[in-house]
Design an enzyme around this catalytic site. Structure first.
Site, PDB file in Angstrom:
ATOM      1  N   GLU A  18       0.821  -1.221   0.000  1.00  0.00           N
ATOM      2  CA  GLU A  18       0.000   0.000   0.000  1.00  0.00           C
ATOM      3  C   GLU A  18       0.850   1.265   0.000  1.00  0.00           C
ATOM      4  OE1 GLU A  18      -3.671  -0.446   2.573  1.00  0.00           O
ATOM      5  OE2 GLU A  18      -2.492  -2.140   3.269  1.00  0.00           O
ATOM      6  N   SER A 142      -6.007  -3.804   2.444  1.00  0.00           N
ATOM      7  CA  SER A 142      -6.609  -3.385   1.172  1.00  0.00           C
ATOM      8  C   SER A 142      -7.047  -4.545   0.287  1.00  0.00           C
ATOM      9  CB  SER A 142      -5.651  -2.473   0.405  1.00  0.00           C
ATOM     10  OG  SER A 142      -5.726  -1.167   0.918  1.00  0.00           O
ATOM     11  N   TYR A 208      -8.885   1.945  -5.164  1.00  0.00           N
ATOM     12  CA  TYR A 208      -7.925   2.912  -5.688  1.00  0.00           C
ATOM     13  C   TYR A 208      -7.882   2.854  -7.213  1.00  0.00           C
ATOM     14  CZ  TYR A 208      -6.529   2.195  -0.842  1.00  0.00           C
ATOM     15  OH  TYR A 208      -6.532   2.059   0.525  1.00  0.00           O
ATOM     16  N   ARG A 251     -10.855   2.659  11.641  1.00  0.00           N
ATOM     17  CA  ARG A 251     -12.003   2.584  10.730  1.00  0.00           C
ATOM     18  C   ARG A 251     -12.415   1.123  10.657  1.00  0.00           C
ATOM     19  NH1 ARG A 251     -10.286   2.645   5.543  1.00  0.00           N
ATOM     20  NH2 ARG A 251     -11.300   0.626   5.285  1.00  0.00           N
ATOM     21  N   ASP A 253     -14.725  -1.971   9.242  1.00  0.00           N
ATOM     22  CA  ASP A 253     -15.502  -2.408   8.076  1.00  0.00           C
ATOM     23  C   ASP A 253     -16.585  -3.382   8.505  1.00  0.00           C
ATOM     24  OD1 ASP A 253     -13.837  -0.886   6.491  1.00  0.00           O
ATOM     25  OD2 ASP A 253     -12.505  -2.556   5.994  1.00  0.00           O
ATOM     26  N   GLU A 266     -13.329  -6.274   9.948  1.00  0.00           N
ATOM     27  CA  GLU A 266     -12.005  -5.943  10.474  1.00  0.00           C
ATOM     28  C   GLU A 266     -11.969  -4.491  10.905  1.00  0.00           C
ATOM     29  OE1 GLU A 266      -8.820  -5.863   7.556  1.00  0.00           O
ATOM     30  OE2 GLU A 266     -10.267  -5.630   5.960  1.00  0.00           O
ATOM     31  N   ASN A 268      -9.293  -1.196  10.823  1.00  0.00           N
ATOM     32  CA  ASN A 268      -8.071  -0.653  10.215  1.00  0.00           C
ATOM     33  C   ASN A 268      -7.504   0.424  11.137  1.00  0.00           C
ATOM     34  OD1 ASN A 268      -8.415  -1.804   7.247  1.00  0.00           O
ATOM     35  ND2 ASN A 268     -10.402  -1.036   7.912  1.00  0.00           N
ATOM     36  N   GLY A 272      -6.902   5.261   5.374  1.00  0.00           N
ATOM     37  CA  GLY A 272      -6.493   6.291   4.432  1.00  0.00           C
ATOM     38  C   GLY A 272      -6.751   7.684   4.977  1.00  0.00           C
TER      39      GLY A 272
END
Length: 306
Positions: A18, A142, A208, A251, A253, A266, A268, A272
């Site tokens: 990443e 990612s 992305y 963050r 998910d 999960e 994070n 980002g």
């Protein structure tokens, strides 16, 4: 308030998959901090060494995935006595390893898909779970190496690809539903973002498209959910964050099935951080502009680790 003379080293790049996304995050954070009169410099980390500018008073970590998000960088900074932003070493390791995180979710009654861990250290192996299921390397970010297996005939190829990244592959029950993500900041759940991939699922290409030429995704924040469902999703996300002991922000998910039941996938710890990234979108919907978010992350981190 942050001392305007405090040198903030924004760590970006890193040796993982990443790297390019992290460089974009780092540039955005440097711009935001400098725009508010703070002494911020970008530091491009290219391997597993960290060379900080002399006099660094805070390391602002935006290295996504390997090295930045798995506890290695945190251990180095702690050994150097340098305060840093975000999750600590222990919570980073717990969150980054999907297998360890799954154990914590279950222990703390966080709603999460059924799963099993398949050991492929002695050669190819298939899960006991029938298709459809999701194959995940446990320590990649990612959606690297992630496969949705809808037909049992595709299981072997998916497992072989995931085995490139480790021997203890996580296999999860496939949940059909809305892809959501929830920013957690200072122990509060922020407004929910609904992610709508334009094709397939929310993989690297759809996250992305500027890197991969993929179709991309549409984002809706706050997500169009009724109040009861909104609270259930935010409650599940905050429970996941707390179960892993994550400091300051993350963050989370979440998948929302057809019955409006949330399933945490999960957390994070280094999401980002460009102005259009999902954590900043979530914060903006709560009335926290991007530059304020960056400064508040720095302030809370300094207070925690001074």
């Amino acid at each position: 308030m942050i001392d305007p003379n405090l040198l903030i080293a924004v760590l970006m790049g890193g040796p993982g998959s990443e790297r390019d996304v992290s460089l974009a995050s780092g540039a955005a954070v440097v711009k935001a901090l400098q725009g508010r009169g703070l002494k911020a410099v970008g530091v491009d980390v290219t391997d597993h060494e960290v060379n900080l500018p002399e006099g660094t008073g805070l390391a602002f970590n935006v290295i996504h995935g390997t090295f930045g998000e798995d506890g290695q960088l945190q251990d180095i900074l702690e050994a150097k006595g340098i305060p840093y932003t975000g999750a600590g070493a222990a919570s980073s390791r717990r969150a980054f390893d999907k297998n360890k995180a799954k154990v914590r979710f279950l222990a703390h009654q966080v709603p999460t898909p059924l799963s099993e861990i398949v050991d492929v250290s002695n050669g190819p192996a298939l899960p006991e779970m029938p298709a459809p299921f999701v194959v995940k390397p446990p320590r990649e970010g990612s959606s690297v190496g992630v496969h949705i297996v809808r037909d049992q005939a595709d299981a072997q190829a998916a497992m072989e690809d995931a085995a490139k990244y480790g021997n203890d592959i996580l296999v999860e029950q496939f949940i059909q539903g809305k892809e959501l993500t929830v920013g957690i900041f200072d122990d509060q759940a922020l407004p929910i973002v609904h992610i709508a991939p334009r094709s397939g699922f929310y993989d690297m290409a759809n996250k992305y498209p500027w890197l991969s030429g993929g179709a991309g995704s549409d984002y809706f924040c706050p997500a169009d959910l009724d109040e009861e469902t909104t609270q259930a999703v935010q409650k599940a996300a905050l429970a996941a964050h707390r179960s892993l002991g994550i400091e300051i922000y993350s963050r989370v998910d979440v998948l929302l099935d057809a019955d409006n039941q949330p399933f945490v996938l999960e957390a994070n710890t280094i999401p980002g951080m460009t102005e259009t990234s999902l954590m900043p979108k979530s914060a903006a919907a709560a009335g926290i502009p991007f530059d304020d978010l960056c400064i508040r992350i720095a302030e809370i981190s300094l207070k925690l680790r001074a």
